[in-house]
Design an enzyme around this catalytic site. Structure first.
Site, short mmCIF file in Angstrom:
data_model
loop_
_atom_site.label_atom_id
_atom_site.label_comp_id
_atom_site.label_asym_id
_atom_site.label_seq_id
_atom_site.Cartn_x
_atom_site.Cartn_y
_atom_site.Cartn_z
N HIS A 237 12.56 -2.45 2.87
CA HIS A 237 11.96 -1.02 3.16
C HIS A 237 12.92 0.24 2.62
O HIS A 237 14.28 0.01 3.02
CB HIS A 237 11.75 -1.04 4.46
CG HIS A 237 10.75 -1.89 5.11
ND1 HIS A 237 9.50 -1.63 4.84
CD2 HIS A 237 10.88 -3.04 5.76
CE1 HIS A 237 8.80 -2.78 5.35
NE2 HIS A 237 9.73 -3.57 5.78
N ALA B 29 3.14 -0.37 5.15
CA ALA B 29 2.60 -0.72 6.51
C ALA B 29 2.23 -2.00 6.74
O ALA B 29 2.49 -2.41 8.02
CB ALA B 29 1.78 0.39 6.72
N ARG C 227 4.93 10.90 -2.77
CA ARG C 227 4.67 10.91 -1.01
C ARG C 227 6.01 11.02 -0.34
O ARG C 227 7.03 10.35 -0.60
CB ARG C 227 4.32 9.57 -1.16
CG ARG C 227 4.22 8.76 0.45
CD ARG C 227 3.95 7.48 0.36
NE ARG C 227 3.87 6.92 1.62
CZ ARG C 227 4.12 5.82 2.01
NH1 ARG C 227 4.66 4.71 1.11
NH2 ARG C 227 3.97 5.33 3.29
N ASN D 8 8.17 -5.20 -0.83
CA ASN D 8 8.07 -4.08 -0.06
C ASN D 8 6.69 -3.89 0.60
O ASN D 8 5.88 -3.73 -0.25
CB ASN D 8 8.45 -2.58 -0.58
CG ASN D 8 8.38 -1.62 0.25
OD1 ASN D 8 7.71 -1.73 1.64
ND2 ASN D 8 9.11 -0.39 -0.05
N TYR E 201 11.28 9.20 1.18
CA TYR E 201 11.30 7.98 0.20
C TYR E 201 11.91 8.47 -0.87
O TYR E 201 12.29 7.70 -2.06
CB TYR E 201 9.76 7.56 -0.21
CG TYR E 201 9.21 6.81 0.98
CD1 TYR E 201 9.57 5.80 1.62
CD2 TYR E 201 8.25 7.67 1.79
CE1 TYR E 201 9.08 5.35 2.98
CE2 TYR E 201 7.38 7.08 2.87
CZ TYR E 201 7.83 6.08 3.50
OH TYR E 201 7.36 5.50 4.50
N ARG F 31 12.86 5.30 12.78
CA ARG F 31 11.35 6.04 12.72
C ARG F 31 10.59 5.83 13.72
O ARG F 31 11.15 5.21 14.86
CB ARG F 31 10.89 5.77 11.23
CG ARG F 31 11.78 6.05 10.19
CD ARG F 31 11.20 5.79 8.68
NE ARG F 31 9.96 6.58 8.63
CZ ARG F 31 9.12 6.24 7.57
NH1 ARG F 31 9.19 5.27 6.88
NH2 ARG F 31 7.99 7.14 7.47
N GLU G 80 12.64 -8.98 2.13
CA GLU G 80 11.69 -7.97 2.27
C GLU G 80 12.55 -6.45 2.35
O GLU G 80 13.63 -6.56 2.67
CB GLU G 80 11.24 -7.91 3.73
CG GLU G 80 10.37 -6.69 4.27
CD GLU G 80 9.54 -7.12 5.66
OE1 GLU G 80 8.92 -8.13 5.68
OE2 GLU G 80 9.38 -6.22 6.37
N PRO H 246 0.69 -1.13 0.12
CA PRO H 246 0.03 0.02 0.21
C PRO H 246 0.78 1.29 -0.15
O PRO H 246 1.99 1.31 0.61
CB PRO H 246 -0.80 -0.08 1.12
CG PRO H 246 -0.35 -1.07 2.23
CD PRO H 246 0.48 -2.22 1.28
N ASN H 247 0.17 2.20 -0.74
CA ASN H 247 0.96 3.65 -1.04
C ASN H 247 2.19 3.65 -1.66
O ASN H 247 2.43 4.87 -1.74
CB ASN H 247 1.05 4.30 0.55
CG ASN H 247 -0.36 4.24 1.52
OD1 ASN H 247 -1.31 4.78 0.76
ND2 ASN H 247 -0.15 3.43 2.41
C1 DQA Z 1 8.18 1.51 3.83
C2 DQA Z 1 8.38 1.62 5.43
C3 DQA Z 1 6.75 1.68 6.05
O1 DQA Z 1 6.82 1.61 7.44
C4 DQA Z 1 5.64 2.56 5.36
O2 DQA Z 1 4.71 2.27 5.94
C5 DQA Z 1 5.78 2.40 4.04
C6 DQA Z 1 7.09 2.27 3.17
C7 DQA Z 1 9.59 1.86 3.56
O3 DQA Z 1 9.78 1.36 2.06
O4 DQA Z 1 10.62 2.47 3.95
O5 DQA Z 1 4.72 2.35 3.14
O6 DQA Z 1 7.81 0.27 3.60
#
Ligand code: DQA
Length: 170
Positions: free
Chosen positions: A117, A91, A32, A88, A37, A124, A115, A24-25
């Protein structure tokens, strides 16, 4: 050793296939929270990871969803179509036991997952310090920006080659 080298799994070994999966996102990458990021878009991440895959003799296909159920379906669908996953989870990493179980199911069938991030989740908010999905992955890369995808792809290809080699030796 190249992940696709003949000695990894015999002369007829197919190129390893890797699913690059985003949660998501992450479709909003580049727009964003750029301080966290960066300005690279999801399309850029997908293109550069696919290009690295080609360099390493692998096929990378890409998918993204904002929905937990759709991500679970995409993970299940790697059975019979992919050899590994770079993921990835956004959240969802911090609380989705359903995604964790889906990953555990496919990694248990011999499809490794790394995985990623982009940000350093440990630097954070406290809720980001936990990943419920990382323990069922081969490993986790965090805080290396988009370079983390290169590390994850190389790592998953290395694991695929090791597992192919072990299977061929049986
Ligand atoms: C993320 C880190 C997560 O905590 C966050 O919710 C994201 C992006 C990252 O790529 O740093 O959506 O996965």
């Amino acid at each position: 050793m190249n992940a696709n080298s003949p000695s990894a799994a015999g002369p007829a070994a197919a190129p390893p296939r890797v699913l690059l999966l985003h949660g998501p996102n992450l479709n909003l990458l580049g727009e964003r929270d750029r301080d966290t990021y960066g300005s690279t878009t999801l399309k850029d991440v997908e293109e550069r990871t696919a290009a690295l895959g080609r360099e390493l003799g692998a096929e990378v296909r890409c998918a993204q969803s904002n929905s937990e159920g759709a991500l679970i379906d995409l993970i299940h669908a790697t059975r019979g179509s992919d050899d590994g996953i770079v993921f990835n989870p956004g959240a969802y990493a911090h609380y989705s036991y359903a995604l964790r179980d889906a990953l555990e199911a496919v990694t248990g069938l011999g499809i490794p997952c790394v995985e990623v991030h982009i940000s350093n989740v440990h630097a954070r908010e406290a809720f980001r310090h936990t990943s419920v999905t990382a323990p069922v992955c081969q490993g986790m890369v965090s805080g290396h920006g988009i370079f983390g995808y290169d590390l994850a792809l190389r790592s998953v290809l290395h694991r695929i080659a090791e597992w192919r080699e072990a299977r061929a030796a049986r």
